[in-house]
Design an enzyme around this catalytic site. Structure first.
Site, PDB file in Angstrom:
ATOM      1  N   LYS A  22       1.821  20.688   1.883  1.00 38.85           N
ATOM      2  CA  LYS A  22       1.292  19.638   2.488  1.00 38.85           C
ATOM      3  C   LYS A  22       2.649  18.570   2.721  1.00 38.85           C
ATOM      4  CE  LYS A  22      -0.713  15.474   0.466  1.00 38.85           C
ATOM      5  NZ  LYS A  22       0.416  14.245   0.798  1.00 38.85           N
ATOM      6  N   ASN A  23       3.587  18.526   1.499  1.00 42.90           N
ATOM      7  CA  ASN A  23       4.547  17.418   1.623  1.00 42.90           C
ATOM      8  C   ASN A  23       5.895  18.021   2.497  1.00 42.90           C
ATOM      9  OD1 ASN A  23       2.992  15.435   0.646  1.00 42.90           O
ATOM     10  ND2 ASN A  23       3.885  15.597  -1.531  1.00 42.90           N
ATOM     11  N   ARG A  92       0.467   7.336   5.631  1.00 47.76           N
ATOM     12  CA  ARG A  92       1.394   6.672   5.683  1.00 47.76           C
ATOM     13  C   ARG A  92       2.881   7.306   5.859  1.00 47.76           C
ATOM     14  NH1 ARG A  92       3.761   2.974   2.984  1.00 47.76           N
ATOM     15  NH2 ARG A  92       5.187   4.465   2.241  1.00 47.76           N
ATOM     16  N   CYS A 116      -1.078   1.604  -0.304  1.00 51.24           N
ATOM     17  CA  CYS A 116      -2.347   2.375  -0.670  1.00 51.24           C
ATOM     18  C   CYS A 116      -2.780   2.213  -2.035  1.00 51.24           C
ATOM     19  CB  CYS A 116      -2.044   3.829  -0.189  1.00 51.24           C
ATOM     20  SG  CYS A 116      -0.899   4.523  -1.131  1.00 51.24           S
ATOM     21  N   ARG A 121       4.391   0.717  -1.789  1.00 49.30           N
ATOM     22  CA  ARG A 121       5.129   1.614  -0.977  1.00 49.30           C
ATOM     23  C   ARG A 121       6.040   1.265  -0.069  1.00 49.30           C
ATOM     24  NH1 ARG A 121       1.429   6.904  -0.576  1.00 49.30           N
ATOM     25  NH2 ARG A 121       3.449   8.195  -0.441  1.00 49.30           N
ATOM     26  N   PRO A 122       6.892   0.394  -0.312  1.00 49.46           N
ATOM     27  CA  PRO A 122       7.803  -0.392   0.702  1.00 49.46           C
ATOM     28  C   PRO A 122       8.392   0.695   1.473  1.00 49.46           C
ATOM     29  CG  PRO A 122       8.914  -0.726  -1.250  1.00 49.46           C
ATOM     30  CD  PRO A 122       7.093  -0.015  -1.461  1.00 49.46           C
ATOM     31  N   ILE A 123       9.166   0.555   2.653  1.00 48.77           N
ATOM     32  CA  ILE A 123      10.081   1.002   3.454  1.00 48.77           C
ATOM     33  C   ILE A 123      11.320   0.554   3.686  1.00 48.77           C
ATOM     34  CG2 ILE A 123       7.940   2.580   4.513  1.00 48.77           C
ATOM     35  CD1 ILE A 123       8.688   0.833   7.092  1.00 48.77           C
ATOM     36  N   ASP A 124      12.043  -0.133   2.686  1.00 49.85           N
ATOM     37  CA  ASP A 124      13.101  -0.846   2.936  1.00 49.85           C
ATOM     38  C   ASP A 124      14.262   0.085   2.992  1.00 49.85           C
ATOM     39  OD1 ASP A 124      12.029  -0.752   0.140  1.00 49.85           O
ATOM     40  OD2 ASP A 124      13.838  -1.249  -0.403  1.00 49.85           O
ATOM     41  N   LEU A 125      14.327   1.536   2.000  1.00 51.43           N
ATOM     42  CA  LEU A 125      15.283   2.299   2.122  1.00 51.43           C
ATOM     43  C   LEU A 125      15.287   3.069   3.249  1.00 51.43           C
ATOM     44  CD1 LEU A 125      14.437   3.767  -1.675  1.00 51.43           C
ATOM     45  CD2 LEU A 125      16.184   2.010  -0.773  1.00 51.43           C
ATOM     46  N   ASP A 305       3.091  13.289  -8.671  1.00 50.15           N
ATOM     47  CA  ASP A 305       1.718  14.095  -8.175  1.00 50.15           C
ATOM     48  C   ASP A 305       1.040  14.935  -9.024  1.00 50.15           C
ATOM     49  OD1 ASP A 305       3.365  14.397  -4.791  1.00 50.15           O
ATOM     50  OD2 ASP A 305       2.611  12.652  -5.889  1.00 50.15           O
ATOM     51  N   ARG A 397      -7.396  15.516   1.783  1.00 55.96           N
ATOM     52  CA  ARG A 397      -6.323  15.127   2.545  1.00 55.96           C
ATOM     53  C   ARG A 397      -5.246  16.162   2.196  1.00 55.96           C
ATOM     54  NH1 ARG A 397      -4.076  10.158   0.545  1.00 55.96           N
ATOM     55  NH2 ARG A 397      -2.532  11.170   1.702  1.00 55.96           N
TER      56      ARG A 397
HETATM   57  C1  EPZ Z   1       6.362  11.326  -1.131  1.00 57.74           C
HETATM   58  O1  EPZ Z   1       6.061  10.019  -0.761  1.00 57.74           O
HETATM   59  C2  EPZ Z   1       5.141  12.340  -1.161  1.00 57.74           C
HETATM   60  N1  EPZ Z   1       4.534  12.222   0.199  1.00 57.74           N
HETATM   61  C3  EPZ Z   1       4.544  11.727  -2.361  1.00 57.74           C
HETATM   62  O2  EPZ Z   1       3.191  12.588  -2.324  1.00 57.74           O
HETATM   63  C4  EPZ Z   1       5.004  11.525  -3.556  1.00 57.74           C
HETATM   64  O3  EPZ Z   1       4.233  11.156  -4.415  1.00 57.74           O
HETATM   65  C5  EPZ Z   1       6.337  10.913  -3.502  1.00 57.74           C
HETATM   66  O4  EPZ Z   1       7.056  11.492  -2.277  1.00 57.74           O
HETATM   67  C6  EPZ Z   1       7.338  11.141  -4.564  1.00 57.74           C
HETATM   68  O5  EPZ Z   1       7.706  12.159  -4.893  1.00 57.74           O
HETATM   69  C7  EPZ Z   1       5.133  13.064   1.246  1.00 57.74           C
HETATM   70  O6  EPZ Z   1       5.854  13.743   0.821  1.00 57.74           O
HETATM   71  C8  EPZ Z   1       4.199  12.926   2.351  1.00 57.74           C
HETATM   72  P1  EPZ Z   1       9.335   7.909  -2.191  1.00 57.74           P
HETATM   73  P2  EPZ Z   1       7.238   9.008  -0.396  1.00 57.74           P
HETATM   74  O7  EPZ Z   1       9.630   7.506  -0.965  1.00 57.74           O
HETATM   75  O8  EPZ Z   1       8.232   9.472   0.361  1.00 57.74           O
HETATM   76  C9  EPZ Z   1       9.838   3.405  -3.527  1.00 57.74           C
HETATM   77  C10 EPZ Z   1       0.975  12.794  -2.682  1.00 57.74           C
HETATM   78  O9  EPZ Z   1       0.090  13.036  -3.510  1.00 57.74           O
HETATM   79  N2  EPZ Z   1      10.359   3.288  -2.283  1.00 57.74           N
HETATM   80  O10 EPZ Z   1       9.809   9.047  -3.014  1.00 57.74           O
HETATM   81  O11 EPZ Z   1       6.776   7.767   0.103  1.00 57.74           O
HETATM   82  C11 EPZ Z   1       8.207   3.632  -3.581  1.00 57.74           C
HETATM   83  O12 EPZ Z   1       7.686   2.536  -3.593  1.00 57.74           O
HETATM   84  C12 EPZ Z   1       1.923  11.923  -1.998  1.00 57.74           C
HETATM   85  O13 EPZ Z   1       0.901  14.181  -1.942  1.00 57.74           O
HETATM   86  C13 EPZ Z   1      10.935   2.132  -2.069  1.00 57.74           C
HETATM   87  O14 EPZ Z   1      11.045   1.310  -2.758  1.00 57.74           O
HETATM   88  O15 EPZ Z   1       7.807   8.657  -1.781  1.00 57.74           O
HETATM   89  C14 EPZ Z   1       8.009   4.371  -4.910  1.00 57.74           C
HETATM   90  O16 EPZ Z   1       7.765   3.732  -5.788  1.00 57.74           O
HETATM   91  C15 EPZ Z   1       1.696  10.656  -3.164  1.00 57.74           C
HETATM   92  N3  EPZ Z   1      11.389   1.820  -0.859  1.00 57.74           N
HETATM   93  C16 EPZ Z   1       9.205   5.582  -4.924  1.00 57.74           C
HETATM   94  O17 EPZ Z   1      10.348   4.626  -3.920  1.00 57.74           O
HETATM   95  C17 EPZ Z   1      11.234   2.721   0.233  1.00 57.74           C
HETATM   96  O18 EPZ Z   1      11.897   2.693   1.316  1.00 57.74           O
HETATM   97  C18 EPZ Z   1       9.147   6.851  -4.463  1.00 57.74           C
HETATM   98  O19 EPZ Z   1       8.841   6.699  -3.096  1.00 57.74           O
HETATM   99  C19 EPZ Z   1      10.649   4.204  -0.075  1.00 57.74           C
HETATM  100  C20 EPZ Z   1      10.144   4.074  -1.302  1.00 57.74           C
END
Ligand code: EPZ
Length: 418
Positions: A22-23, A92, A116, A121-125, A305, A397
């Protein structure tokens, strides 16, 4: 809203083939609008996150045909650069459409993806990286407005190896002018899959799977016919299902190194694990020993996950286990439902302390998120008696035909439409 009726206590025997990840499929679908040529992605899993992403592509004007298990995307007539708020809230991971739309149209508008049930789950990065590539970003009334004259290569450092931000950077840098060097990149196998997909389109990306990824901008990207990597989280979920229920199960399609730490933890529980190429075989008999400590980390650490599923396993293992969730703020919302089944778990912030009990008992429980729902499913399969698992929309999902796969392994499970 569907529910599962599960008669627990059956051991599992047999083999299943993992679905496409999925990811990986989600970012590959986002990448399909980088080109106006036809893109084919094979073995698409029939799960609702994919359906939702296909809908987002259609709203942008792309033609998306799902036939014979493949998605065929023709975005030659796509012209819309705004993603509807409803779909952004629904999914998301639509946020990495920003990178694709900026590369294709130099503009993108999306609603701020909501938090969620597993955290803010911010997107600042993501946004800081896009600014480094020359994107002007403004935020108003919950919407993000992005535009640029041109995308130009840059040095980008992620102070956290965000999967989504790494993917967005690749999608925004593939046709940028010059070279982009991304340090602190996420190393998940799905990033490697995206690199392979982009390079098959004519991109020049190298280093995925390591800390530093280098992207040389190219002028054009062509079509591609691609089969994604298999789903290591789905595979891990069924391996843990066998550990919980007992029996012998083989999962096919996933490289053992992509679930390396899980296999180490399952051996710690007392399971027998044999691997050969992309086949992983588990045998589990008698009461398991607890893991004592599960700490989620970015790849190759223990996957967040699989945290909920591993907690469900330790709920009936011998001894106590400390589970530390380092990736998301609130990823223990499934615990009260496990406690309804007789689990002895105490949650404090990002830590859960699990005291193993001999057996769980069937109960009526409700899934609140994708992987928490999977954990309740596994607990029900190993419990004494009948469990009613409500709100399958979360499980649907990310898992294709879970009841069919589990019934093939001998589980007593049926889906009831209500
Ligand atoms: C991906 O989510 C996966 N989703 C998630 O799987 C998975 O849990 C996660 O990576 C970690 O491995 C998809 O690939 C579609 P991150 P993503 O950005 O990209 C923080 C599932 O169950 N962060 O690596 O959203 C964030 O808050 C889903 O299949 C920031 O602070 O994860 C979190 O604490 C759930 N700022 C951490 O980083 C940002 O701009 C990891 O997030 C982005 C993220």
């Amino acid at each position: 809203m569907d529910k599962f009726m599960i008669e627990g206590g059956e051991r599992l025997f047999g083999s299943i083939r993992a679905q496409s990840a999925k990811n990986s499929v989600l970012p590959l679908l986002a990448a399909s609008v980088l080109t106006d040529r036809v893109v084919t992605i094979r073995e698409i899993p029939p799960i609702s996150d994919v359906t939702c992403m296909a809908q987002i592509l259609r709203e942008l004007g792309a033609e998306v045909r799902l036939n014979d298990g493949a998605a065929v995307i023709d975005s030659s007539n796509a012209g819309e650069h705004r993603i509807s708020s409803a779909l952004t809230k629904e999914l998301r991971s639509s946020v990495f459409m920003l990178g694709s739309l900026l590369t294709r149209f130099h503009r993108a508008v999306t609603a701020y993806p909501g938090g969620c049930d597993i955290g803010l789950r911010p997107i600042d990065l993501h946004l800081n990286a896009l600014k480094r590539l020359g994107v002007n970003i403004s935020e108003r009334d919950g919407y993000i407005f992005c535009e640029c004259d041109r995308l130009r290569g840059a040095e980008i450092v992620l102070d956290f190896p965000s999967v989504g931000a790494t993917e967005n950077i690749l999608l925004a840098a593939v046709k940028a002018e010059g070279r982009t060097v991304l340090s602190g990149a996420a190393k998940e196998p799905e990033i490697v899959d995206l690199q392979n997909f982009l390079n098959r389109m004519g991109a020049r990306v190298r280093g995925a799977g390591g800390d530093t990824i280098v992207i040389e901008g190219v002028k054009t990207l062509g079509g591609v016919d691609y089969t994604p990597v298999k789903d290591r989280i789905e595979a891990g979920t069924y391996l843990i299902a066998c550990a919980v229920c007992g029996g012998e199960v083989e999962v096919e399609g996933v490289k053992p190194e992509n679930v390396g730490l899980l296999l180490h933890k399952l051996r710690e529980n007392g399971c027998k694990i044999h691997t050969k190429n992309d086949k992983i075989r588990i045998a589990s008999y008698g009461r398991l020993k607890c893991n004592r400590r599960i700490e989620t980390m970015p790849f190759p650490g223990f996957p967040t996950d699989l945290q909920a599923q591993a907690t469900a396993l330790n709920a009936t293992a011998e001894g106590g286990t400390l589970v530390v969730e380092n990736l998301f703020e609130t990823r223990f919302k499934y615990v009260p439902e496990l406690i309804k089944m007789g689990a002895d778990i105490e949650v404090r912030g990002r830590t859960a302390f699990v005291r193993g009990v001999p057996r769980l008992n069937g109960a009526t429980v409700t899934a609140g998120d994708l992987r928490g729902g999977a954990a309740l499913l596994l607990a029900a399969l190993g419990a004494e008696g009948t469990t009613e698992l409500l709100d399958l929309s979360h499980i649907d999902r990310g898992y294709s035909d879970p009841e069919g796969k589990l019934r093939e392994l001998g589980a007593h499970i049926r889906r009831v439409r209500i």
